[in-house]
Design an enzyme around this catalytic site. Sequence first.
Site, PDB file in Angstrom:
ATOM      1  N   ALA A 191      27.880  31.457  81.744  1.00  0.00           N
ATOM      2  CA  ALA A 191      27.687  30.989  80.370  1.00  0.00           C
ATOM      3  C   ALA A 191      26.293  30.421  80.119  1.00  0.00           C
ATOM      4  O   ALA A 191      25.918  30.169  78.984  1.00  0.00           O
ATOM      5  CB  ALA A 191      28.737  29.928  80.042  1.00  0.00           C
ATOM      6  N   ARG A 207      14.438  30.704  80.740  1.00  0.00           N
ATOM      7  CA  ARG A 207      13.182  31.139  81.352  1.00  0.00           C
ATOM      8  C   ARG A 207      13.016  32.656  81.443  1.00  0.00           C
ATOM      9  O   ARG A 207      11.954  33.147  81.798  1.00  0.00           O
ATOM     10  CB  ARG A 207      13.043  30.499  82.747  1.00  0.00           C
ATOM     11  CG  ARG A 207      12.638  29.031  82.647  1.00  0.00           C
ATOM     12  CD  ARG A 207      12.513  28.412  84.009  1.00  0.00           C
ATOM     13  NE  ARG A 207      13.815  28.113  84.590  1.00  0.00           N
ATOM     14  CZ  ARG A 207      14.026  27.865  85.882  1.00  0.00           C
ATOM     15  NH1 ARG A 207      13.018  27.894  86.730  1.00  0.00           N
ATOM     16  NH2 ARG A 207      15.233  27.583  86.325  1.00  0.00           N
ATOM     17  N   TYR A 253      13.482  78.371  78.913  1.00  0.00           N
ATOM     18  CA  TYR A 253      14.602  77.506  78.544  1.00  0.00           C
ATOM     19  C   TYR A 253      15.891  78.306  78.659  1.00  0.00           C
ATOM     20  O   TYR A 253      16.067  79.317  77.979  1.00  0.00           O
ATOM     21  CB  TYR A 253      14.459  76.970  77.100  1.00  0.00           C
ATOM     22  CG  TYR A 253      15.722  76.250  76.674  1.00  0.00           C
ATOM     23  CD1 TYR A 253      16.164  75.136  77.392  1.00  0.00           C
ATOM     24  CD2 TYR A 253      16.510  76.696  75.613  1.00  0.00           C
ATOM     25  CE1 TYR A 253      17.351  74.491  77.062  1.00  0.00           C
ATOM     26  CE2 TYR A 253      17.696  76.044  75.269  1.00  0.00           C
ATOM     27  CZ  TYR A 253      18.108  74.947  76.001  1.00  0.00           C
ATOM     28  OH  TYR A 253      19.279  74.314  75.684  1.00  0.00           O
ATOM     29  N   ASN A 301      22.864  23.581  98.354  1.00  0.00           N
ATOM     30  CA  ASN A 301      24.094  24.163  97.823  1.00  0.00           C
ATOM     31  C   ASN A 301      23.774  25.506  97.179  1.00  0.00           C
ATOM     32  O   ASN A 301      22.934  25.588  96.297  1.00  0.00           O
ATOM     33  CB  ASN A 301      24.657  23.188  96.772  1.00  0.00           C
ATOM     34  CG  ASN A 301      25.828  23.766  96.012  1.00  0.00           C
ATOM     35  OD1 ASN A 301      26.589  24.565  96.542  1.00  0.00           O
ATOM     36  ND2 ASN A 301      25.980  23.334  94.759  1.00  0.00           N
ATOM     37  N   TYR A 355      28.517  32.639  90.884  1.00  0.00           N
ATOM     38  CA  TYR A 355      27.594  32.558  89.751  1.00  0.00           C
ATOM     39  C   TYR A 355      27.197  33.968  89.310  1.00  0.00           C
ATOM     40  O   TYR A 355      26.847  34.802  90.143  1.00  0.00           O
ATOM     41  CB  TYR A 355      26.310  31.817  90.159  1.00  0.00           C
ATOM     42  CG  TYR A 355      26.450  30.322  90.349  1.00  0.00           C
ATOM     43  CD1 TYR A 355      27.655  29.665  90.157  1.00  0.00           C
ATOM     44  CD2 TYR A 355      25.340  29.566  90.710  1.00  0.00           C
ATOM     45  CE1 TYR A 355      27.764  28.304  90.333  1.00  0.00           C
ATOM     46  CE2 TYR A 355      25.428  28.193  90.890  1.00  0.00           C
ATOM     47  CZ  TYR A 355      26.648  27.566  90.699  1.00  0.00           C
ATOM     48  OH  TYR A 355      26.740  26.221  90.866  1.00  0.00           O
ATOM     49  N   GLY A 356      27.211  34.175  88.006  1.00  0.00           N
ATOM     50  CA  GLY A 356      26.856  35.484  87.464  1.00  0.00           C
ATOM     51  C   GLY A 356      25.402  35.863  87.650  1.00  0.00           C
ATOM     52  O   GLY A 356      25.024  37.020  87.480  1.00  0.00           O
TER      53      GLY A 356
HETATM   54  C1  UD1 Z   1      23.537  24.738  90.436  1.00  0.00           C
HETATM   55  C2  UD1 Z   1      24.164  23.649  91.315  1.00  0.00           C
HETATM   56  C3  UD1 Z   1      23.186  23.315  92.451  1.00  0.00           C
HETATM   57  C4  UD1 Z   1      22.863  24.562  93.235  1.00  0.00           C
HETATM   58  C5  UD1 Z   1      22.339  25.648  92.322  1.00  0.00           C
HETATM   59  C6  UD1 Z   1      22.225  26.940  93.073  1.00  0.00           C
HETATM   60  C7  UD1 Z   1      25.524  22.257  89.864  1.00  0.00           C
HETATM   61  C8  UD1 Z   1      25.607  20.987  89.104  1.00  0.00           C
HETATM   62  N1  UD1 Z   1      24.389  22.483  90.505  1.00  0.00           N
HETATM   63  O1  UD1 Z   1      22.391  24.156  89.828  1.00  0.00           O
HETATM   64  O2  UD1 Z   1      23.761  22.351  93.316  1.00  0.00           O
HETATM   65  O3  UD1 Z   1      21.929  24.267  94.240  1.00  0.00           O
HETATM   66  O4  UD1 Z   1      23.247  25.868  91.221  1.00  0.00           O
HETATM   67  O5  UD1 Z   1      21.676  27.934  92.272  1.00  0.00           O
HETATM   68  O6  UD1 Z   1      26.491  22.991  89.894  1.00  0.00           O
HETATM   69  N2  UD1 Z   1      26.802  27.727  84.008  1.00  0.00           N
HETATM   70  C9  UD1 Z   1      27.806  27.851  83.080  1.00  0.00           C
HETATM   71  N3  UD1 Z   1      28.051  26.847  82.195  1.00  0.00           N
HETATM   72  C10 UD1 Z   1      27.336  25.690  82.206  1.00  0.00           C
HETATM   73  C11 UD1 Z   1      26.295  25.564  83.153  1.00  0.00           C
HETATM   74  C12 UD1 Z   1      26.057  26.595  84.040  1.00  0.00           C
HETATM   75  O7  UD1 Z   1      28.473  28.882  83.033  1.00  0.00           O
HETATM   76  O8  UD1 Z   1      27.628  24.831  81.379  1.00  0.00           O
HETATM   77  C13 UD1 Z   1      26.557  28.816  84.951  1.00  0.00           C
HETATM   78  C14 UD1 Z   1      25.190  29.454  84.776  1.00  0.00           C
HETATM   79  O9  UD1 Z   1      25.268  30.579  83.922  1.00  0.00           O
HETATM   80  C15 UD1 Z   1      24.840  29.874  86.185  1.00  0.00           C
HETATM   81  C16 UD1 Z   1      25.561  28.849  87.058  1.00  0.00           C
HETATM   82  O10 UD1 Z   1      26.569  28.293  86.254  1.00  0.00           O
HETATM   83  O11 UD1 Z   1      25.335  31.147  86.510  1.00  0.00           O
HETATM   84  C17 UD1 Z   1      24.617  27.770  87.589  1.00  0.00           C
HETATM   85  O12 UD1 Z   1      24.093  27.054  86.518  1.00  0.00           O
HETATM   86  P1  UD1 Z   1      22.632  26.476  86.536  1.00  0.00           P
HETATM   87  O13 UD1 Z   1      22.406  25.723  85.292  1.00  0.00           O
HETATM   88  O14 UD1 Z   1      21.664  27.563  86.859  1.00  0.00           O
HETATM   89  O15 UD1 Z   1      22.754  25.440  87.745  1.00  0.00           O
HETATM   90  P2  UD1 Z   1      21.579  24.837  88.594  1.00  0.00           P
HETATM   91  O16 UD1 Z   1      20.965  23.717  87.851  1.00  0.00           O
HETATM   92  O17 UD1 Z   1      20.716  25.899  89.109  1.00  0.00           O
END
Ligand code: UD1
Length: 454
Positions: free
Chosen positions: A10, A15, A364, A167, A100-101
């Site tokens: 979501a 970026r 052709y 993580n 994660y997507g």
């Molecule tokens: C997250 C982790 C972090 C980890 C990192 C690895 C948390 C709080 N942090 O941080 O520990 O090292 O991933 O990449 O979990 N997403 C949603 N809904 C939201 C927020 C995020 O669906 O409300 C999805 C995003 O689309 C993405 C994933 O969750 O696929 C990770 O979200 P992102 O905001 O990128 O997390 P990071 O800050 O990178």
Amino acid sequence: MSLSIVILAAGKGTRMKSTTTKVMHALAGKPLVEHVIDTANKLKPTQLTVVTGNGAEQVQTLLDHRNITSALQAEQKGTGHAVMQAQDIIANSDQVLVLYGDVPLTQQATLASLIESGNQNSLRILTTKLDNPTGYGRIVRNDAGQVICITEQKDADEQTLLINEVNSGIMVLPSQWLIESLPKLENNNAQGEYYLTDMVALAVADGIAINTVCCEDNAEVAGVNTRLQLAELERHYQRSQAELLMTNGVTLADPARFDVRGDITVGQDVTIDINVILQGKVTIADNVTIGANCIIKDSTIAAGTEILANSMLDNAVVGEHVSIGPFARLRPGTVLANKAKIGNFVETKNSNIGLGSKVNHLSYIGDTDMGKNVNIGAGTITCNYDGANKHRTVIGDNAFIGSDSQLVAPVTVAEGATIGAGTTLRKDAEAEALTLTKSVQRTVSGWKRPVKKK
Ligand code: UD1
Ligand code: CA
């Protein structure tokens, strides 16, 4: 032990600077989230749910097409909040795998070993060690080496920032405990979000066992946040595809200049020159040679065939010991029998070219059924379209079509017929006879070439 899988997709992807939502950007020709879906399906989960939010319509089109359940996270309040949106669906399973997507390259084996690293009542975290852990949540352990919490970059003190075990975001959690504990998450942190990572400290408090699996290959847990990272993961993926092929007996002129965008099967002693792209479902048998700059999409190529430089194949079925190109274009529905030859600047479409038949230059051939040992002269054109409908051209075995002929379909050239050069064939041509349209040659004596005006 039933397993449900939740894919978080979501997030905004600011970026990427794109109107296409992040998880729909393609890696190896396939949306990021579809890589995750395909790997997830290999684990045979009882349920698979994708949490959508930003660009939900774009992702939904894909999910509808693949018949996959989704849960909408209308406002993005963090990874913990995202999982909450899917809790009704995960309630029926023993354990939940969170993916994660935007992390496309995790391998099935890695996920399987994570799942197996503890029993169904434990919390399992996929970690990795990074030289530069900036931006990631840190795995915080006590003196005994037991995990006590995950601390996000923005909430970490200097000491915590020195930890290089991070993580990946990928976790397995016991479903019932997760559903009971999600309401305990708070958002009193630097980002004002409900962090899924806070489940770790809650697990410690509840005496839930925690296991970690450290992933050796950083690319498997790398997420895409920028187009640069996307390009880097693309190269990593392509390199591993190239290595796999070379291991299985394929010669690549340059593994860095070869791209796979689909599912391919390649035999032994196949030689592939630079800048070749294989797209969709491509099957290449033994001893095939592919020249530089060829694009081959959804096609099958039998043994011993040679495809010369700069040729394009799309939905073609090619027999053994065929020669194609250079600069040939085989469009959908082209079927070439063994030993056929398609030369330079030849376009074919929806046509069967028989055993040993040759279309060598500048032609052709569309909507045509061609028999064996036919010779098509340079510049021959099948006029298959009357402006409203397509019609077929039938050419019998051993026919010979003189250069610069037009075959106006529907029309049949019988076996062994010869068509004189420059003929516009509007009626069927008889077997074993010469058919030609006569054009009278004239000479204009004393004719002067035009000269430039002063
Ligand atoms: C997250 C982790 C972090 C980890 C990192 C690895 C948390 C709080 N942090 O941080 O520990 O090292 O991933 O990449 O979990 N997403 C949603 N809904 C939201 C927020 C995020 O669906 O409300 C999805 C995003 O689309 C993405 C994933 O969750 O696929 C990770 O979200 P992102 O905001 O990128 O997390 P990071 O800050 O990178
Ligand atoms: Ca991220």
